[in-house]
Design a protein around this motif. Structure first.
Motif, PDB file in Angstrom:
ATOM      1  N   SER A 275     -11.206   5.610 -27.392  1.00 37.97           N
ATOM      2  CA  SER A 275     -11.105   7.260 -26.652  1.00 37.97           C
ATOM      3  C   SER A 275     -10.159   6.842 -25.440  1.00 37.97           C
ATOM      4  O   SER A 275     -10.657   5.916 -24.759  1.00 37.97           O
ATOM      5  CB  SER A 275     -11.630   8.113 -26.300  1.00 37.97           C
ATOM      6  OG  SER A 275     -12.104   8.800 -27.916  1.00 37.97           O
ATOM      7  N   GLU A 276      -8.418   7.657 -24.713  1.00 38.10           N
ATOM      8  CA  GLU A 276      -8.249   7.166 -23.494  1.00 38.10           C
ATOM      9  C   GLU A 276      -7.713   8.679 -23.228  1.00 38.10           C
ATOM     10  O   GLU A 276      -7.367   9.592 -23.991  1.00 38.10           O
ATOM     11  CB  GLU A 276      -7.017   6.261 -24.071  1.00 38.10           C
ATOM     12  CG  GLU A 276      -5.880   6.812 -25.066  1.00 38.10           C
ATOM     13  CD  GLU A 276      -4.908   5.348 -24.677  1.00 38.10           C
ATOM     14  OE1 GLU A 276      -3.789   6.005 -24.838  1.00 38.10           O
ATOM     15  OE2 GLU A 276      -4.690   4.964 -24.352  1.00 38.10           O
ATOM     16  N   SER A 277      -7.195   8.758 -21.812  1.00 35.18           N
ATOM     17  CA  SER A 277      -6.841  10.158 -21.168  1.00 35.18           C
ATOM     18  C   SER A 277      -6.107   9.922 -20.188  1.00 35.18           C
ATOM     19  O   SER A 277      -5.911   7.989 -19.679  1.00 35.18           O
ATOM     20  CB  SER A 277      -8.025  10.486 -20.896  1.00 35.18           C
ATOM     21  OG  SER A 277      -7.589  11.999 -19.908  1.00 35.18           O
ATOM     22  N   LYS A 278      -4.031  10.139 -20.371  1.00 38.36           N
ATOM     23  CA  LYS A 278      -3.723   9.839 -19.141  1.00 38.36           C
ATOM     24  C   LYS A 278      -4.389  10.708 -17.819  1.00 38.36           C
ATOM     25  O   LYS A 278      -2.742  11.133 -18.032  1.00 38.36           O
ATOM     26  CB  LYS A 278      -2.467  10.410 -19.992  1.00 38.36           C
ATOM     27  CG  LYS A 278      -1.924   8.768 -20.690  1.00 38.36           C
ATOM     28  CD  LYS A 278      -0.996   8.462 -21.711  1.00 38.36           C
ATOM     29  CE  LYS A 278      -0.873   6.911 -22.605  1.00 38.36           C
ATOM     30  NZ  LYS A 278       0.440   6.561 -22.882  1.00 38.36           N
ATOM     31  N   ASP A 279      -4.383  11.790 -18.288  1.00 42.48           N
ATOM     32  CA  ASP A 279      -4.631  13.066 -17.216  1.00 42.48           C
ATOM     33  C   ASP A 279      -5.921  12.658 -16.483  1.00 42.48           C
ATOM     34  O   ASP A 279      -5.895  13.445 -15.099  1.00 42.48           O
ATOM     35  CB  ASP A 279      -4.566  14.320 -18.223  1.00 42.48           C
ATOM     36  CG  ASP A 279      -3.998  14.677 -19.127  1.00 42.48           C
ATOM     37  OD1 ASP A 279      -2.286  14.188 -18.810  1.00 42.48           O
ATOM     38  OD2 ASP A 279      -3.981  14.808 -20.211  1.00 42.48           O
ATOM     39  N   GLY A 280      -6.821  12.805 -17.173  1.00 40.73           N
ATOM     40  CA  GLY A 280      -7.950  12.144 -15.769  1.00 40.73           C
ATOM     41  C   GLY A 280      -9.556  11.225 -16.507  1.00 40.73           C
ATOM     42  O   GLY A 280      -8.816  11.069 -17.619  1.00 40.73           O
ATOM     43  N   ALA A 281     -10.848  11.747 -15.963  1.00 44.41           N
ATOM     44  CA  ALA A 281     -10.963  10.887 -16.327  1.00 44.41           C
ATOM     45  C   ALA A 281     -11.993  11.390 -17.633  1.00 44.41           C
ATOM     46  O   ALA A 281     -12.223  12.844 -17.577  1.00 44.41           O
ATOM     47  CB  ALA A 281     -12.648  10.671 -15.182  1.00 44.41           C
ATOM     48  N   LEU A 282     -12.864  10.765 -18.491  1.00 45.36           N
ATOM     49  CA  LEU A 282     -13.125  11.578 -19.704  1.00 45.36           C
ATOM     50  C   LEU A 282     -14.696  12.069 -19.821  1.00 45.36           C
ATOM     51  O   LEU A 282     -15.310  11.476 -18.452  1.00 45.36           O
ATOM     52  CB  LEU A 282     -13.181  10.466 -21.136  1.00 45.36           C
ATOM     53  CG  LEU A 282     -11.788   9.708 -21.298  1.00 45.36           C
ATOM     54  CD1 LEU A 282     -11.909   8.509 -22.749  1.00 45.36           C
ATOM     55  CD2 LEU A 282     -11.389  10.719 -22.896  1.00 45.36           C
ATOM     56  N   ASP A 283     -15.310  12.944 -20.227  1.00 47.30           N
ATOM     57  CA  ASP A 283     -16.112  12.934 -20.089  1.00 47.30           C
ATOM     58  C   ASP A 283     -16.980  12.799 -21.318  1.00 47.30           C
ATOM     59  O   ASP A 283     -16.981  11.962 -22.305  1.00 47.30           O
ATOM     60  CB  ASP A 283     -16.178  14.630 -20.553  1.00 47.30           C
ATOM     61  CG  ASP A 283     -17.813  15.659 -20.899  1.00 47.30           C
ATOM     62  OD1 ASP A 283     -18.498  15.198 -19.871  1.00 47.30           O
ATOM     63  OD2 ASP A 283     -17.697  16.786 -21.080  1.00 47.30           O
ATOM     64  N   PRO A 284     -18.212  12.095 -20.183  1.00 47.74           N
ATOM     65  CA  PRO A 284     -19.006  10.971 -20.973  1.00 47.74           C
ATOM     66  C   PRO A 284     -20.086  11.545 -22.467  1.00 47.74           C
ATOM     67  O   PRO A 284     -20.529  10.726 -22.805  1.00 47.74           O
ATOM     68  CB  PRO A 284     -19.941  10.697 -19.654  1.00 47.74           C
ATOM     69  CG  PRO A 284     -19.998  11.564 -18.625  1.00 47.74           C
ATOM     70  CD  PRO A 284     -18.670  12.269 -19.078  1.00 47.74           C
ATOM     71  N   GLU A 285     -19.483  12.781 -22.903  1.00 47.42           N
ATOM     72  CA  GLU A 285     -20.496  13.670 -23.881  1.00 47.42           C
ATOM     73  C   GLU A 285     -19.474  13.034 -24.840  1.00 47.42           C
ATOM     74  O   GLU A 285     -20.270  13.164 -26.037  1.00 47.42           O
ATOM     75  CB  GLU A 285     -20.189  14.971 -23.504  1.00 47.42           C
ATOM     76  CG  GLU A 285     -20.902  15.909 -22.910  1.00 47.42           C
ATOM     77  CD  GLU A 285     -22.178  15.861 -23.115  1.00 47.42           C
ATOM     78  OE1 GLU A 285     -22.890  15.994 -24.734  1.00 47.42           O
ATOM     79  OE2 GLU A 285     -23.269  15.800 -22.820  1.00 47.42           O
TER      80      GLU A 285
END
Length: 384
Positions: free
Chosen positions: A260-270
Motif C-alpha cells: 500500500s502507498e500514499s501520495k498525500d501523507g503518512a499511512l495509518d499504522p492501523e
C-alpha cells in the motif's frame, strides 16, 4: 499369541530424577504400594504385584520373566497426583515361580501434575463421537499457486477496500524491487512514513509484524540514494509492504506481499492490522476447507478432568491424528447430554488393530458449563 505393540507419538515429559538410594527407598516405602503399579510400554497394561520388600532394599516382584529386557532392567510406573517411573535392575529371576528380585536404581517424578486421577473402566459407559478432524493430506502447491492467489485476492479486495492504492505482489516474479527482495529474504515487513527520509512510525505502533529498518538495509546494499530518488520520482510519500504467509505444520511459507502507498501523507499504522487480519482469515479458510466431520462412536477407556484415553478403531481418525494432533469431539456419558471439547493428542500407540490415543482437553464451546458437567459425570461414574 503375541500382540504387536507400537508407539507412534509420545509428548515429552519434564522429570525430577532421584538416584540417592535412601531417598529412592523412602519413596518406594511411602508411595509405591502393592496396587496401581504397571509395567512401562506393556501393551496389555500388566499390573505388577510386589510380594516382598527385603531389609536390604530389594523388591520381590511377581512378573512374567519374558518381560525383563536383555539388559536385565525393567521400568514400572504409577500415577498419583503426578506420574512416577521407577527403574529396577533385575538381580535374578525365578522362572518357575515368576518372581524377579530387583534393586531399585532411580525414581523419576513428572514435574507437571495431573489435574485429577484417572477413572478407569469407562468403555461402554462413555463414548466420543462427532469428530471434527484435519484431513490427512493438503496440497500446498495449490494453496501457493493459482487457487490460493484467487482466494487471497478476493479477501484483499474486501478487507482493504478503504485503501485505494493497495495491491498484492506474488513473490514468484523475477522482477522484484530491492524492497520486495529484502522481504522475501528476511520475512520482515516494511513501513515507511516518510519516503524522502525513510523514517518509520514509532515501533510501539507496529504490532504483530516484525518491521525492518529499511534505511539501514539499503545503506548496506549501497543503493540508499538511488531508492530515495526512485520514491521521489514516483511522488510516493509513504508506503507499507507486508509478507503474507500460509502456515501449516511444516512451517510458514511466503504466499504474497501486501503493498500500500500514499501520495498525500503518512499511512495509518492501523493498516498493519488489516494485513494481519487478511493473513489470519486466509489461513482459517484454508484450514476449514481441509477439515471434515466424522460421526463414529469410539470408546473412552479412561478419563480425568484433564483428558481422556480413546480406543480408536476407525482408520480415518488414526490417519488424521498422526497428521495433525488436534481434534474436537463430543463426549457422551450414558443417559447424559453430549459435551463438546477440543483436544490435543499427547500420545498414540497401537495394540494389534486398535489404537490407544491419549488426549488432553484444551478447550470447549462452553468451557465453564461443560467442565462442571464433566466433573459431575466423572464423579457419578466413579461412584457406580
Amino acid at each position: 499369541m503375541e500382540v504387536e505393540y507400537r508407539s507412534f507419538l509420545q509428548s515429552p515429559r519434564v522429570w525430577d530424577k532421584i538416584t540417592d538410594p535412601a531417598k529412592v527407598g523412602y519413596i518406594l516405602k511411602e508411595y509405591v504400594h502393592n496396587n496401581g503399579i504397571f509395567l512401562k510400554e506393556n501393551p496389555l497394561k500388566q499390573e505388577l504385584q510386589i510380594l516382598k520388600n527385603s531389609e536390604d532394599g530389594k523388591i520381590h516382584l511377581r512378573i512374567d520373566p519374558n518381560q525383563v529386557n536383555k539388559e536385565n532392567e525393567i521400568t514400572v510406573y504409577k500415577t498419583l497426583s503426578k506420574h512416577m517411573e521407577i527403574g529396577f535392575r533385575v538381580e535374578r529371576v525365578d522362572d518357575e515361580n515368576g518372581i524377579a528380585i530387583c534393586i531399585p536404581e532411580y525414581v523419576k517424578i513428572a514435574k507437571e501434575g495431573r489435574i485429577t486421577t484417572r477413572i478407569e473402566g469407562l468403555a461402554g459407559k462413555v463414548v466420543a463421537h462427532r469428530f471434527h478432524i484435519q484431513k490427512k493430506e493438503q496440497d500446498s502447491t495449490k494453496i501457493l499457486g493459482t487457487s490460493g492467489q484467487i482466494l487471497l485476492t478476493d479477501l484483499h479486495r474486501n478487507l482493504l477496500s478503504e485503501y485505494q492504492n493497495s495491491r498484492l505482489i506474488f513473490p514468484n516474479s523475477k522482477d522484484l524491487t530491492p524492497e520486495q527482495d529484502l522481504i522475501k529474504r528476511t520475512g520482515k515487513a516494511i513501513f515507511v512514513s516518510d519516503a524522502f527520509t525513510l523514517e518509520q512510525p514509532p515501533l510501539n505502533t507496529l504490532t504483530n509484524f516484525e518491521v525492518m529498518d529499511l534505511r539501514t538495509e539499503l545503506e548496506e546494499e549501497m543503493i540508499l540514494e538511488d531508492r530515495i530518488k526512485f520514491f521521489r520520482m514516483g511522488k510516493i510519500k509513504s508506503f507499507v509492504m507486508v509478507p503474507l504467509f500460509y502456515r501449516d505444520a511444516m512451517g510458514a511459507k511466503l504466499l504474497a506481499l501486501g503493498y500500500s502507498e500514499s501520495k498525500d501523507g503518512a499511512l495509518d499504522p492501523e493498516i498493519l492490522k488489516k494485513y494481519k487480519e487478511l493473513e489470519v482469515v486466509f489461513n482459517a479458510r484454508i484450514e476449514d476447507s481441509n477439515t471434515l466431520d466424522l460421526d463414529v462412536r469410539q470408546n473412552v477407556v479412561n478419563a480425568s478432568e484433564g483428558g481422556i484415553l480413546l480406543e480408536i478403531t476407525e482408520s480415518q481418525l488414526v490417519e488424521s491424528f498422526l497428521h495433525k494432533p488436534f481434534f474436537t469431539a463430543d463426549l457422551t456419558f450414558k443417559m447424559q447430554a453430549p459435551l463438546r471439547f477440543a483436544f490435543k493428542i499427547r500420545h498414540i500407540s497401537q495394540l494389534g488393530e486398535i489404537y490407544l490415543v491419549g488426549a488432553e482437553i484444551v478447550g470447549s464451546n462452553d468451557a465453564k458449563v461443560n467442565m462442571t458437567l464433566l466433573k459431575k459425570n466423572l464423579s457419578f461414574v466413579k461412584s457406580l
